[in-house]
Write an enzyme that holds these catalytic residues in place. Structure first.
Site, PDB file in Angstrom:
ATOM      1  N   PRO A   1       2.358 -10.246  -8.935  1.00 45.85           N
ATOM      2  CA  PRO A   1       3.097  -9.572 -10.118  1.00 45.85           C
ATOM      3  C   PRO A   1       2.448  -9.435 -11.341  1.00 45.85           C
ATOM      4  CG  PRO A   1       3.855 -12.139  -9.728  1.00 45.85           C
ATOM      5  CD  PRO A   1       3.007 -11.770  -8.677  1.00 45.85           C
ATOM      6  N   CYS A   2       1.455  -8.472 -11.390  1.00 47.91           N
ATOM      7  CA  CYS A   2       0.925  -8.022 -12.654  1.00 47.91           C
ATOM      8  C   CYS A   2       1.799  -7.525 -13.580  1.00 47.91           C
ATOM      9  CB  CYS A   2      -0.206  -7.013 -12.333  1.00 47.91           C
ATOM     10  SG  CYS A   2       0.214  -5.669 -11.461  1.00 47.91           S
ATOM     11  N   HIS A   3       3.043  -7.195 -13.292  1.00 46.45           N
ATOM     12  CA  HIS A   3       4.041  -6.758 -14.194  1.00 46.45           C
ATOM     13  C   HIS A   3       4.497  -7.746 -15.296  1.00 46.45           C
ATOM     14  CE1 HIS A   3       6.237  -7.765 -10.490  1.00 46.45           C
ATOM     15  NE2 HIS A   3       7.170  -8.121 -11.565  1.00 46.45           N
TER      16      HIS A   3
END
Length: 352
Positions: A317-319
């Site tokens: 989950p880079c977001h």
């Protein structure tokens, strides 16, 4: 929109009952077939785990689904519209045709009028709808074991060289360069945020990326190098699993992803990605907080680069990493997607 009201159970019950009161208000996308339908479709009811619901035809098409040929969901209630009706019928008859403004003029339509009408009914232009259809038709042919020439014809390209060039622009290589006996398998994966490409072997997911991301061709070439050229078209149980988990995630039913992952990158990059995996859905971290967590407090810029190099979007989950001031920054898949994901995950906050 990522989630709609009424809730999933209500909409699924309406689908099973073929409730006409929802006609035109909601559509069902079926991941096992890649098709979207009206809730009144006479086809056999899909399993609930394969279903997601959307409010508009545009959302279904942008998620990578094709319209059902039985219930014809792209025919709006305003089918009497002298612009929309004939063009939808023409598109359904020739989904692989390369439509352009000259075609609209030959049919007696003003392109600007067509553009406004389709935007009003579907949230996208007729030409955008047609291009999306062509792309998926061609890719689906290849993923289903079809020959390159069949995919070329299905996608509406008269010239083999033009098809190769267009395909290479998306995936970084021509379709003929894909392996006939692959170690890794590439296939189309639908999502409410746009079509994605998944690359998996028999046990792990190696890449999951939005088709329109600029860095995607470079990411694909790196993976091709890792696999020594042995990437082909097709779908494994891993692809099926990640599709089901994505459907569940976007339906608001769970944020846990259990698909086994293959992390490609330097030791530092993998450390950053593993730290991202510990951030709970509904929470965010700053780049400096991630750097602190991996014991490299001075490596904030390097953390940002590793975050941007993520090849498993949504899953890693880079977001969930944002600026220290709370601003949305640095999302190669589009800040609008990052915002949508953060908003969606608020419903998962505190649920683990």
């Amino acid at each position: 929109m990522l989630m709609i009201r009424p809730d999933f159970d209500t909409l699924y019950e309406a689908l099973v009952a073929r409730d006409p009161s929802y006609d035109g208000r909601a559509f069902v996308c079926v991941s096992s077939t890649g098709i979207f339908c009206r809730l009144t479709c006479p086809a056999r009811n899909p399993k609930p785990e394969n279903c997601t619901f959307h409010e508009t035809v545009a959302e279904c098409i942008e998620a990578g689904f094709r319209p059902c040929k039985r219930c014809r969901p792209t025919t709006p209630e305003a089918s009497a519209d002298p612009v929309v009706g004939p063009l939808i019928e023409a598109l359904e008859k020739r989904p692989g045709y390369r439509w352009g403004e000259p075609d609209l003029k030959r049919m007696g339509f003003d392109p600007s009028t067509v553009r406004r009408a389709f935007k009003r009914h579907f949230g996208m232009t007729f030409l955008e709808m047609a291009r999306q259809r062509r792309l998926q038709e061609g890719f689906s042919t290849l993923a289903g074991g079809g020959k390159v020439i069949d995919a070329q014809i299905t996608a509406g390209f008269e010239s083999p060289s033009a098809f190769r060039e267009a395909f290479a622009k998306i995936l970084g290589q021509a379709p003929g360069a894909f392996s006939a006996k692959p170690l890794l398998f590439a296939d189309w994966v639908a999502s409410p945020l746009g079509p994605m490409i998944a690359v998996a072997d028999r046990t792990r997911l190696h890449l999951l990326e939005f088709l329109d991301r600029k860095a995607f061709p470079a990411e694909f070439r790196k993976l091709q190098s890792y696999a020594k050229g042995e990437i082909g078209f097709g779908r494994t149980e891993v692809t099926e699993q990640i599709q089901a988990e994505l459907d569940r995630f976007f339906a608001g039913k769970g944020a846990a992803f259990e698909t086994k992952l293959a992390l490609h990158g330097s030791a530092f990059t993998r450390d950053v990605w593993r730290e991202l995996l510990t951030i709970p859905a509904g929470e965010t971290r700053s780049y400096s907080e991630v750097a602190e967590a991996i014991g490299r407090p001075q490596a904030v810029r390097a953390v940002a680069r590793a975050n941007g190099a993520n090849q498993l979007v949504l899953i890693v989950p880079c977001h969930r990493v944002i600026g220290a001031d709370g601003s949305l920054t640095g999302d190669g898949g589009g800040l609008w997607r990052k915002q949508k994901l953060i908003e969606l995950e608020q419903s998962y906050r505190g649920k683990g």
